[in-house]
Scaffold this motif. Structure first.
Motif, PDB file in Angstrom:
ATOM      1  N   ASP A  84       0.829  -1.206   0.000  1.00  0.00           N
ATOM      2  CA  ASP A  84       0.000   0.000   0.000  1.00  0.00           C
ATOM      3  C   ASP A  84       0.869   1.263   0.000  1.00  0.00           C
ATOM      4  OD1 ASP A  84      -2.293  -1.523   0.013  1.00  0.00           O
ATOM      5  OD2 ASP A  84      -2.702  -1.244   2.150  1.00  0.00           O
ATOM      6  N   CYS A  85       1.946   1.221   0.776  1.00  0.00           N
ATOM      7  CA  CYS A  85       2.876   2.369   0.797  1.00  0.00           C
ATOM      8  C   CYS A  85       3.475   2.593  -0.587  1.00  0.00           C
ATOM      9  CB  CYS A  85       4.002   2.138   1.804  1.00  0.00           C
ATOM     10  SG  CYS A  85       3.523   2.291   3.520  1.00  0.00           S
ATOM     11  N   VAL A  86       3.854   1.520  -1.243  1.00  0.00           N
ATOM     12  CA  VAL A  86       4.437   1.625  -2.587  1.00  0.00           C
ATOM     13  C   VAL A  86       3.424   2.242  -3.543  1.00  0.00           C
ATOM     14  CG1 VAL A  86       5.271   0.305  -4.578  1.00  0.00           C
ATOM     15  CG2 VAL A  86       6.071  -0.266  -2.274  1.00  0.00           C
ATOM     16  N   LEU A  87       2.179   1.760  -3.473  1.00  0.00           N
ATOM     17  CA  LEU A  87       1.152   2.282  -4.377  1.00  0.00           C
ATOM     18  C   LEU A  87       0.877   3.764  -4.147  1.00  0.00           C
ATOM     19  CD1 LEU A  87      -1.339  -0.716  -4.435  1.00  0.00           C
ATOM     20  CD2 LEU A  87       0.263  -0.005  -6.220  1.00  0.00           C
ATOM     21  N   THR A  88       0.945   4.209  -2.896  1.00  0.00           N
ATOM     22  CA  THR A  88       0.695   5.627  -2.627  1.00  0.00           C
ATOM     23  C   THR A  88       1.872   6.494  -3.024  1.00  0.00           C
ATOM     24  OG1 THR A  88       0.855   4.875  -0.312  1.00  0.00           O
ATOM     25  CG2 THR A  88      -0.967   6.245  -0.839  1.00  0.00           C
ATOM     26  N   LYS A  89       3.054   5.912  -3.092  1.00  0.00           N
ATOM     27  CA  LYS A  89       4.260   6.706  -3.348  1.00  0.00           C
ATOM     28  C   LYS A  89       4.891   6.422  -4.698  1.00  0.00           C
ATOM     29  CE  LYS A  89       5.335   7.065   1.488  1.00  0.00           C
ATOM     30  NZ  LYS A  89       4.926   8.445   1.562  1.00  0.00           N
ATOM     31  N   VAL A  90       4.216   5.709  -5.559  1.00  0.00           N
ATOM     32  CA  VAL A  90       4.821   5.257  -6.807  1.00  0.00           C
ATOM     33  C   VAL A  90       5.422   6.409  -7.617  1.00  0.00           C
ATOM     34  CG1 VAL A  90       2.764   5.239  -8.282  1.00  0.00           C
ATOM     35  CG2 VAL A  90       4.581   3.582  -8.661  1.00  0.00           C
TER      36      VAL A  90
END
Length: 137
Positions: free
Chosen positions: A109-115
């Motif tokens: 989820d962190c990766v998806l928000t910070k892509v």
């Protein structure tokens, strides 16, 4: 460091002293009142040593995945994490347990928000490779 070392150590000690209701309540308030603030994420966190950043993010991930503490998750998502910082978080995850699987989902989820902010393609490739390795294990 923008904070005195003793203050940083107190923050870290608070985040890692979970398990009883009082420390969990203190962790929640620390996350809500300090770590989710823009002044912390933009002004303080980027100036911390790599080791301190890793310790804080690991503690926040543990609180989110092991104790289902939403405020720790919000604090973690709000931090300016790099691909290598997220990669470090993945190194400590064991998918053999439900908590480990929850941690893996949260890092995703962190990766998806910070892509868009993660930048360097090589770092993203390493990060996605590690995510897939965890999923296959």
């Amino acid at each position: 460091s923008p904070y005195p070392e003793s203050m940083l150590q107190s923050i870290l000690n608070t985040l890692t002293s979970s398990g009883k209701s009082d420390p969990l309540l203190l962790n929640e308030k620390l996350s809500q009142l300090v770590l989710t603030r823009q002044s912390w994420s933009n002004g303080v966190f980027p100036k911390l040593s790599s080791k301190m950043k890793q310790s804080i993010t690991s503690a926040l991930l543990a609180l989110r995945s092991h104790h289902n503490e939403e405020s720790a998750g919000l604090a973690l998502i709000g931090l300016p994490l790099t691909a290598s910082g997220l990669n470090h978080l993945l190194k400590g995850i064991s998918t053999a347990s439900e908590d480990g699987q929850a941690a893996l989902v949260f890092v995703n989820d962190c990766v998806l928000t910070k892509v868009e902010l993660l930048g360097n393609i090589l770092d993203i490739s390493k990060l996605s490779g590690r995510l897939f390795d965890h999923l296959l294990s």
